[in-house]
Structure formats: structure tokens, C-alpha cells
Design a protein around this motif. Structure first.
Motif, short mmCIF file in Angstrom:
data_model
loop_
_atom_site.label_atom_id
_atom_site.label_comp_id
_atom_site.label_asym_id
_atom_site.label_seq_id
_atom_site.Cartn_x
_atom_site.Cartn_y
_atom_site.Cartn_z
N ARG A 1 -6.76 -6.95 -5.47
CA ARG A 1 -6.62 -5.65 -4.82
C ARG A 1 -6.00 -4.61 -5.74
N TYR A 2 -5.06 -5.04 -6.57
CA TYR A 2 -4.35 -4.12 -7.46
C TYR A 2 -4.43 -4.62 -8.90
N ALA B 1 2.23 1.92 -3.51
CA ALA B 1 1.32 1.72 -4.64
C ALA B 1 1.33 2.88 -5.62
N ASN C 1 -4.36 -3.28 -11.67
CA ASN C 1 -3.55 -2.58 -12.67
C ASN C 1 -2.05 -2.71 -12.43
N LYS C 2 -1.66 -3.44 -11.40
CA LYS C 2 -0.24 -3.66 -11.12
C LYS C 2 0.19 -5.02 -11.65
N ASP D 1 0.82 -1.22 0.00
CA ASP D 1 0.00 0.00 0.00
C ASP D 1 0.85 1.26 0.00
#
Length: 335
Positions: free
Chosen positions: A151-152, A117, A154-155, A114
Motif C-alpha cells: 500500500r505504501y 501518510a 515509498n514508506k 492513512d
């Protein structure tokens, strides 16, 4: 899925010859581990003279910022910082034009990402104990990968540790962007053969379906006694997998309801769709796979089906719902 060849796993092999051989077999990145050692930048400079393949640098240091100038000067494309060793953190300078990643070990929760990020483009899962060569992949990372992707979204996800041909297939299916490969690739008699296997769908069978399936608390499930059409639609919407498993009070899989099943039922019953029963929408003979099946058995089964599959319910030997496999990330993992 990208292959990042871990150059130092090749031991005393001539660096120039190794780089040229890996280039011939189209390694996507050259992975370099920097364990608080400034001398690795001499090797990076040589690699840059031999090849245009991007360098994937993994820094393990309490003060990674002491390497930042060298990173900029040598034009490193990917820089991954090991989270657990950081004591003093400073962001990379504006002169750094590459991509930043954060590496975590199996024991570290993904929540630590986090704080990075806004800056980091990817995470690197260290799926074996750092420094223990030849250790097997720690399977609890499968769930961590799924949780991170949710959770992410786009990562990008990179994985290092225990990678072989079978794991390469599984991780591609999970949408992993890149894997760091050391011993499996560089300690083979023929690097080219190992590279082909890493990119192939013909794999071994050390892993079973239960090792990497979505677990019961991660999948859409409807107890038949709770069926109401709007409630069922909400479950499908919440999990965003395009279907729901239907079970009885003993957790036995009765069938599934997919978006396609709902569409067909609505066409049959139109315009009287308000009172659709579970029998109207449920497929009571879905394709399923046993949790004890190997990856090879899974692939053979998928090939035998007369239709494409985006997901498979997983059952145990008693026909009870054990989990789900989904395949929608397989193409993403190739991009």
C-alpha cells in the motif's frame, strides 16, 4: 537493515559505557522509550554528549505534543508516536528536522496510517504486547508488513518486538528497513557477538516457511483449465512478481510460468506466437520448498541450487500449492 538498540533493555548498565560499546559495534540508532516520562530527555542529552549515533525516540502518551519542544531542543532524529494512546494530536513543529513515524500494535489495522501518510516517513510495527518483555514475535505481523509495503511502497518499515537473529534474516528478506532490538542484543554476555548474528545469514530454526510465506490469496495463480495466453500475462502483470503458479483443479502445483519462460517460448515459436500453448511456456520442474521446512533448511536449499532465485513456490506434503516466498526485497532491506 538498520539495528536500533533499545538502551533501556540493558537495565542498570552505565549509560556512557553502553553507548560507547554499541558505537564500537556500529549500532545504527539508539532506541529510547518515553512512556509519558519527561526524564528520558535527560538521558537523551547525555547520549548526544557521548555519541553522534541518531536517537530513535518512541513516545507513548495521550498528548505527545507536550514533548515537542524537548524533541526539538535535543535534536532527536527519529520520533515515533504510539497510535493507540493518542487522545490529542498536533503535528510536530516546523523546528523538528527529523523523521516522524507512527507505531501500531498487532491488533490495529494498517488503515490508521492513512491519516498520517502525508507527514510520517515510516511505520513501526509493535510485534509483541507492549510492556511484556520476552514475549515471542506475533506472526500475524508478517502479513501486515507485506500489506503495508504494497500500500505504501515509498514508506519505510520498522519492527519492534521479539527480534533475534532468525527474525532479523526474515525481516531483511521482507524489505524491513530497521528493527528495534532489546533483550537479544543487550542481555547477551557479548554484545558484539549478538550484533554479528543479527546481521548474518547463519540463523536458528524456530520458524518454518509457512510462518512468513505469501499466502494463497496474495500470489499469482492460474488454473490450467483457464489458460489463455493473454489471460496468463494479465495475471503476471497484476501481481507484479514476474511469474504465475499453474495448478490443477485439486490445487496441485503443476508448474510455473516466469517472464523468462515466456521469453524463451516466444523466441522458439517466433513469429507464430499467437497460439502459444501452456506446454510451450510452463516449467514443469520448478524449484519449490515445503511449507514445513525451517529457515535453515530453506537457506541450505537455496545455496544448493545452480541458479539464483527471486521466488519459490511453497507446497504442502501432498504437492499442493500453499504459498510463495519472494526474495526481491532482500537487497532493499540492506539499504
Amino acid at each position: 537493515m538498520k539495528i536500533s538498540a533499545s538502551l533501556y533493555s540493558a537495565g542498570d548498565t552505565n549509560l556512557q559505557e553502553l553507548v560507547r560499546e554499541l558505537d564500537a559495534y556500529r549500532s545504527d540508532y539508539f532506541h529510547i522509550d518515553c512512556n509519558d516520562d519527561v526524564d528520558v530527555f535527560d538521558d537523551i542529552a547525555k547520549i548526544k554528549a557521548y555519541s553522534d549515533t541518531p536517537v530513535d525516540l518512541h513516545i507513548i502518551s495521550s498528548e505527545p505534543q507536550k514533548f515537542y519542544k524537548l524533541i526539538v531542543d535535543t535534536h532527536v532524529e527519529l520520533v515515533t508516536i504510539q497510535y493507540e494512546t493518542i487522545e490529542k494530536w498536533a503535528d510536530l513543529p516546523v523546528g523538528f528536522k527529523g523523521k516522524l513515524g507512527i507505531a501500531i500494535t498487532t491488533e490495529t489495522p494498517i488503515d490508521v496510517f492513512d491519516q498520517f501518510a502525508n507527514r510520517a516517513s515510516f511505520i513501526l510495527f509493535m510485534a509483541t504486547t507492549p510492556g511484556k518483555s520476552g514475549e515471542p514475535f506475533q506472526t500475524q505481523n508478517f502479513r501486515k508488513i507485506r500489506e503495508f509495503r504494497n500500500r505504501y511502497p515509498n514508506k519505510k518499515i520498522h519492527v519492534d518486538g521479539g527480534i533475534n537473529d532468525e527474525l532479523s534474516f526474515i525481516l531483511r528478506n521482507m524489505g524491513v528497513y530497521s528493527v528495534v532490538v532489546g533483550s537479544y542484543l543487550l542481555k547477551q554476555e557479548f554484545i558484539g557477538s549478538a550484533m554479528v548474528k543479527l546481521r548474518s545469514n547463519q540463523v536458528g530454526s524456530a520458524y518454518c516457511v509457512r510462518d512468513f510465506m505469501l499466502l494463497p490469496d496474495e500470489i499469482p495463480t492460474l488454473r490450467i483449465k483457464d489458460y489463455q495466453f493473454p489471460f496468463m500475462l494479465q495475471i503476471i502483470e497484476d501481481y507484479k512478481l514476474g511469474f504465475v503458479n499453474v495448478i490443477d483443479s485439486n490445487n496441485h502445483l503443476i508448474g510455473i510460468v516466469s517472464n523468462a519462460d515466456i521469453r524463451r517460448a516466444m523466441l522458439r515459436k517466433w513469429p507464430e506466437i499467437e497460439n502459444l500453448r501452456i506446454e510451450d511456456v510452463m516449467n514443469t520442474s520448478p524449484a519449490t520448498i515445503n511449507s514445513n521446512n525451517t529457515v535453515n533448511e530453506l537457506l541450505d536449499y537455496i545455496k544448493s541450487l545452480p541458479f539464483p532465485v527471486l521466488f519459490l513456490p511453497v507446497t504442502d506434503n501432498n504437492g499442493n500449492l500453499a504459498g510463495v516466498l519472494k526474495f526481491n526485497n532482500l537487497i532493499k532491506g540492506e539499504l
